[in-house]
Design a protein around this motif. Structure first.
Motif, PDB file in Angstrom:
ATOM      1  N   THR A 163     -13.396  18.585  -7.429  1.00 26.81           N
ATOM      2  CA  THR A 163     -14.406  19.106  -6.508  1.00 26.81           C
ATOM      3  C   THR A 163     -15.601  18.155  -6.540  1.00 26.81           C
ATOM      4  O   THR A 163     -15.728  17.327  -7.443  1.00 26.81           O
ATOM      5  N   SER A 164     -16.455  18.283  -5.522  1.00 22.18           N
ATOM      6  CA  SER A 164     -17.640  17.422  -5.471  1.00 22.18           C
ATOM      7  C   SER A 164     -18.893  18.270  -5.327  1.00 22.18           C
ATOM      8  O   SER A 164     -18.831  19.412  -4.855  1.00 22.18           O
ATOM      9  N   PRO A 165     -20.046  17.736  -5.705  1.00 21.06           N
ATOM     10  CA  PRO A 165     -21.299  18.476  -5.521  1.00 21.06           C
ATOM     11  C   PRO A 165     -21.565  18.845  -4.067  1.00 21.06           C
ATOM     12  O   PRO A 165     -22.276  19.811  -3.786  1.00 21.06           O
ATOM     13  N   ALA A 166     -20.982  18.091  -3.119  1.00 21.18           N
ATOM     14  CA  ALA A 166     -21.189  18.371  -1.700  1.00 21.18           C
ATOM     15  C   ALA A 166     -20.329  19.525  -1.201  1.00 21.18           C
ATOM     16  O   ALA A 166     -20.458  19.935  -0.046  1.00 21.18           O
ATOM     17  N   GLY A 167     -19.434  20.043  -2.062  1.00 18.79           N
ATOM     18  CA  GLY A 167     -18.592  21.163  -1.662  1.00 18.79           C
ATOM     19  C   GLY A 167     -17.185  20.777  -1.272  1.00 18.79           C
ATOM     20  O   GLY A 167     -16.413  21.618  -0.804  1.00 18.79           O
ATOM     21  N   ASP A 168     -16.803  19.505  -1.452  1.00 17.87           N
ATOM     22  CA  ASP A 168     -15.442  19.060  -1.137  1.00 17.87           C
ATOM     23  C   ASP A 168     -14.470  19.557  -2.197  1.00 17.87           C
ATOM     24  O   ASP A 168     -14.808  19.666  -3.373  1.00 17.87           O
ATOM     25  N   VAL A 169     -13.238  19.820  -1.772  1.00 17.32           N
ATOM     26  CA  VAL A 169     -12.177  20.229  -2.683  1.00 17.32           C
ATOM     27  C   VAL A 169     -10.964  19.339  -2.434  1.00 17.32           C
ATOM     28  O   VAL A 169     -10.466  19.266  -1.310  1.00 17.32           O
ATOM     29  N   SER A 170     -10.498  18.654  -3.468  1.00 19.36           N
ATOM     30  CA  SER A 170      -9.303  17.812  -3.370  1.00 19.36           C
ATOM     31  C   SER A 170      -8.141  18.523  -4.044  1.00 19.36           C
ATOM     32  O   SER A 170      -8.265  19.011  -5.170  1.00 19.36           O
ATOM     33  N   LEU A 171      -7.002  18.563  -3.343  1.00 21.14           N
ATOM     34  CA  LEU A 171      -5.804  19.237  -3.822  1.00 21.14           C
ATOM     35  C   LEU A 171      -4.657  18.238  -3.931  1.00 21.14           C
ATOM     36  O   LEU A 171      -4.654  17.205  -3.269  1.00 21.14           O
ATOM     37  N   THR A 172      -3.653  18.571  -4.740  1.00 21.71           N
ATOM     38  CA  THR A 172      -2.490  17.693  -4.856  1.00 21.71           C
ATOM     39  C   THR A 172      -1.277  18.462  -5.353  1.00 21.71           C
ATOM     40  O   THR A 172      -1.407  19.516  -5.974  1.00 21.71           O
TER      41      THR A 172
ATOM     42  N   SER B   3       0.830  -1.206   0.000  1.00 19.74           N
ATOM     43  CA  SER B   3       0.000   0.000   0.000  1.00 19.74           C
ATOM     44  C   SER B   3       0.862   1.252   0.000  1.00 19.74           C
ATOM     45  O   SER B   3       2.025   1.231   0.391  1.00 19.74           O
ATOM     46  N   ARG B   4       0.252   2.360  -0.403  1.00 17.17           N
ATOM     47  CA  ARG B   4       0.909   3.651  -0.354  1.00 17.17           C
ATOM     48  C   ARG B   4       0.007   4.628   0.405  1.00 17.17           C
ATOM     49  O   ARG B   4      -1.224   4.618   0.238  1.00 17.17           O
ATOM     50  N   ILE B   5       0.608   5.468   1.229  1.00 16.26           N
ATOM     51  CA  ILE B   5      -0.142   6.504   1.942  1.00 16.26           C
ATOM     52  C   ILE B   5      -0.331   7.654   0.970  1.00 16.26           C
ATOM     53  O   ILE B   5       0.615   8.366   0.616  1.00 16.26           O
ATOM     54  N   ARG B   6      -1.562   7.847   0.502  1.00 15.79           N
ATOM     55  CA  ARG B   6      -1.813   8.783  -0.595  1.00 15.79           C
ATOM     56  C   ARG B   6      -2.788   9.901  -0.254  1.00 15.79           C
ATOM     57  O   ARG B   6      -3.016  10.775  -1.084  1.00 15.79           O
ATOM     58  N   TYR B   7      -3.354   9.901   0.962  1.00 22.34           N
ATOM     59  CA  TYR B   7      -4.548  10.739   1.157  1.00 22.34           C
ATOM     60  C   TYR B   7      -4.664  11.169   2.609  1.00 22.34           C
ATOM     61  O   TYR B   7      -4.333  10.423   3.533  1.00 22.34           O
ATOM     62  N   LEU B   8      -5.175  12.382   2.784  1.00 19.98           N
ATOM     63  CA  LEU B   8      -5.580  12.885   4.097  1.00 19.98           C
ATOM     64  C   LEU B   8      -6.868  13.673   3.929  1.00 19.98           C
ATOM     65  O   LEU B   8      -6.952  14.564   3.075  1.00 19.98           O
ATOM     66  N   GLY B   9      -7.877  13.331   4.730  1.00 24.04           N
ATOM     67  CA  GLY B   9      -9.141  14.057   4.712  1.00 24.04           C
ATOM     68  C   GLY B   9      -9.217  15.033   5.873  1.00 24.04           C
ATOM     69  O   GLY B   9      -8.951  14.669   7.019  1.00 24.04           O
ATOM     70  N   ILE B  10      -9.586  16.277   5.558  1.00 21.62           N
ATOM     71  CA  ILE B  10      -9.741  17.335   6.556  1.00 21.62           C
ATOM     72  C   ILE B  10     -11.180  17.825   6.500  1.00 21.62           C
ATOM     73  O   ILE B  10     -11.649  18.261   5.450  1.00 21.62           O
ATOM     74  N   VAL B  11     -11.894  17.729   7.604  1.00 22.05           N
ATOM     75  CA  VAL B  11     -13.270  18.225   7.673  1.00 22.05           C
ATOM     76  C   VAL B  11     -13.238  19.704   8.026  1.00 22.05           C
ATOM     77  O   VAL B  11     -12.527  20.122   8.953  1.00 22.05           O
ATOM     78  N   THR B  12     -14.011  20.500   7.300  1.00 20.56           N
ATOM     79  CA  THR B  12     -13.964  21.947   7.477  1.00 20.56           C
ATOM     80  C   THR B  12     -15.301  22.580   7.121  1.00 20.56           C
ATOM     81  O   THR B  12     -16.054  22.050   6.303  1.00 20.56           O
ATOM     82  N   ASP B  13     -15.567  23.719   7.726  1.00 18.28           N
ATOM     83  CA  ASP B  13     -16.727  24.527   7.340  1.00 18.28           C
ATOM     84  C   ASP B  13     -16.387  25.469   6.197  1.00 18.28           C
ATOM     85  O   ASP B  13     -17.286  26.103   5.637  1.00 18.28           O
ATOM     86  N   GLN B  14     -15.101  25.589   5.856  1.00 16.95           N
ATOM     87  CA  GLN B  14     -14.664  26.562   4.858  1.00 16.95           C
ATOM     88  C   GLN B  14     -13.645  25.938   3.887  1.00 16.95           C
ATOM     89  O   GLN B  14     -12.477  26.329   3.872  1.00 16.95           O
ATOM     90  N   PRO B  15     -14.086  24.971   3.078  1.00 13.48           N
ATOM     91  CA  PRO B  15     -13.137  24.334   2.157  1.00 13.48           C
ATOM     92  C   PRO B  15     -12.488  25.298   1.182  1.00 13.48           C
ATOM     93  O   PRO B  15     -11.319  25.124   0.830  1.00 13.48           O
ATOM     94  N   ASP B  16     -13.212  26.330   0.759  1.00 12.56           N
ATOM     95  CA  ASP B  16     -12.623  27.282  -0.188  1.00 12.56           C
ATOM     96  C   ASP B  16     -11.496  28.080   0.453  1.00 12.56           C
ATOM     97  O   ASP B  16     -10.463  28.338  -0.176  1.00 12.56           O
ATOM     98  N   ALA B  17     -11.672  28.468   1.721  1.00 10.06           N
ATOM     99  CA  ALA B  17     -10.622  29.214   2.415  1.00 10.06           C
ATOM    100  C   ALA B  17      -9.389  28.347   2.635  1.00 10.06           C
ATOM    101  O   ALA B  17      -8.255  28.806   2.442  1.00 10.06           O
ATOM    102  N   LEU B  18      -9.587  27.091   3.013  1.00  7.38           N
ATOM    103  CA  LEU B  18      -8.445  26.197   3.184  1.00  7.38           C
ATOM    104  C   LEU B  18      -7.779  25.902   1.849  1.00  7.38           C
ATOM    105  O   LEU B  18      -6.547  25.836   1.761  1.00  7.38           O
ATOM    106  N   SER B  19      -8.581  25.753   0.804  1.00  9.12           N
ATOM    107  CA  SER B  19      -8.022  25.529  -0.525  1.00  9.12           C
ATOM    108  C   SER B  19      -7.132  26.700  -0.936  1.00  9.12           C
ATOM    109  O   SER B  19      -6.021  26.511  -1.453  1.00  9.12           O
ATOM    110  N   HIS B  20      -7.597  27.903  -0.704  1.00  9.94           N
ATOM    111  CA  HIS B  20      -6.805  29.093  -1.024  1.00  9.94           C
ATOM    112  C   HIS B  20      -5.493  29.094  -0.245  1.00  9.94           C
ATOM    113  O   HIS B  20      -4.428  29.405  -0.800  1.00  9.94           O
ATOM    114  N   PHE B  21      -5.548  28.734   1.031  1.00 11.52           N
ATOM    115  CA  PHE B  21      -4.349  28.711   1.871  1.00 11.52           C
ATOM    116  C   PHE B  21      -3.328  27.719   1.322  1.00 11.52           C
ATOM    117  O   PHE B  21      -2.148  28.067   1.134  1.00 11.52           O
ATOM    118  N   TYR B  22      -3.750  26.485   1.066  1.00 10.23           N
ATOM    119  CA  TYR B  22      -2.798  25.462   0.634  1.00 10.23           C
ATOM    120  C   TYR B  22      -2.301  25.703  -0.798  1.00 10.23           C
ATOM    121  O   TYR B  22      -1.154  25.370  -1.121  1.00 10.23           O
TER     122      TYR B  22
END
Length: 263
Positions: free
Chosen positions: A36-45, A6-25
């Motif tokens: 992105t997902s219809p639920a408002g999730d944002v995946s970065l890499t 296996s490879r460690i490929r992922y970390l999930g962060i629960v947030t009320d402000q995914p757009d603000a965290l996305s901007h930060f990272y």
């Protein structure tokens, strides 16, 4: 039967402000939007690790660092290893998206581990920095947790971890060959040992994670004051930094591709 590679490929962060965290990272660590997902999730890499910012909703738990994810080549092998080494662990199907993965299992303390048969959408082994090179779990029963990840998923224990065992220190260190995963003792274990309490032993589950960087100055000098960048004087490398994201999640910075304690 050999452990799954296996490879460690992922970390999930629960947030009320995914757009603000996305901007930060994206602004300070150079990550790019993966999905992105219809639920408002944002995946970065950065090319080899999926950092997913999950919009808080029922079933996701509290705001903060939530769960790690492993890329696995074959779920049939995982099923066989679980049957042999963790027969009470259920395999729960997920939606297969980059933000979730394909399945969820739990470790010996009941913390979620997501699994993906498609590498969470990031199948390359990019050497780009900044890049996630470290995740730290804070859990009781560290030896059982290490055995779970080793026996089922092939995440190996490092030489430094064996030294800790010999010295009676309850912290454990593992790696997939690229990402270092620490299993740190919890607050009660620290109290029982008469040791000073630090944030690394207070938040259970995923406690913090870390980026390998080429240089501290370009990142630290641009971070906003609320990120509170400070040197980790409690670490073997006194130049290592800790910073906070907009939700107050703890992030460590360390020079280079390989994290400390990985040998």
């Amino acid at each position: 039967m050999h452990p799954v590679e296996s490879r460690i490929r992922y970390l999930g962060i629960v947030t009320d402000q995914p757009d603000a965290l996305s901007h930060f990272y994206q602004t300070y660590f150079g990550l790019k939007e993966l999905a992105t997902s219809p639920a408002g999730d944002v995946s970065l890499t950065e090319g080899s690790f999926n950092l997913s910012l999950l919009k808080r909703r029922d079933g996701l738990g509290e705001v903060g660092l939530s769960h790690i994810g492993l890329a696995v080549p074959d779920m049939r092998e995982v099923e066989g290893r679980l049957e042999e080494f963790a027969p009470g662990v259920a395999i729960e199907p997920l939606d297969g998206s980059p933000a979730q993965g394909d399945y969820r299992v739990t470790d010996p303390n009941g913390y979620a581990v997501h699994l993906s048969t498609s590498d969470f959408g990031v199948a390359t082994d990019s050497t780009a920095l900044p890049g996630v090179r470290h995740v730290a779990l804070c859990e009781a029963r560290g030896d059982e947790v290490v055995d779970f990840f080793a026996n089922v998923f092939g995440i190996r224990e490092t030489g430094h971890s064996f030294q800790s065992r010999e010295q009676g220190i309850p912290n454990r260190f593992t790696t997939d060959g690229r990402i270092n995963m620490a299993i740190l003792c919890d607050a009660q274990q620290m109290r029982d040992r008469g040791e000073a309490m630090t944030p690394d032993h207070m938040k259970l589950g995923v406690n913090h994670f870390g980026f390998g960087v080429e240089s501290y100055e370009p990142i630290v000098s641009k971070l906003p004051a609320e990120a509170e960048p400070s040197r980790r004087v409690d670490r073997p490398d006194p130049n290592q930094y800790r910073v906070l994201d907009p939700d107050g999640n703890h992030i460590d910075l360390r020079l280079g591709q390989r994290w400390s304690r990985e040998g």
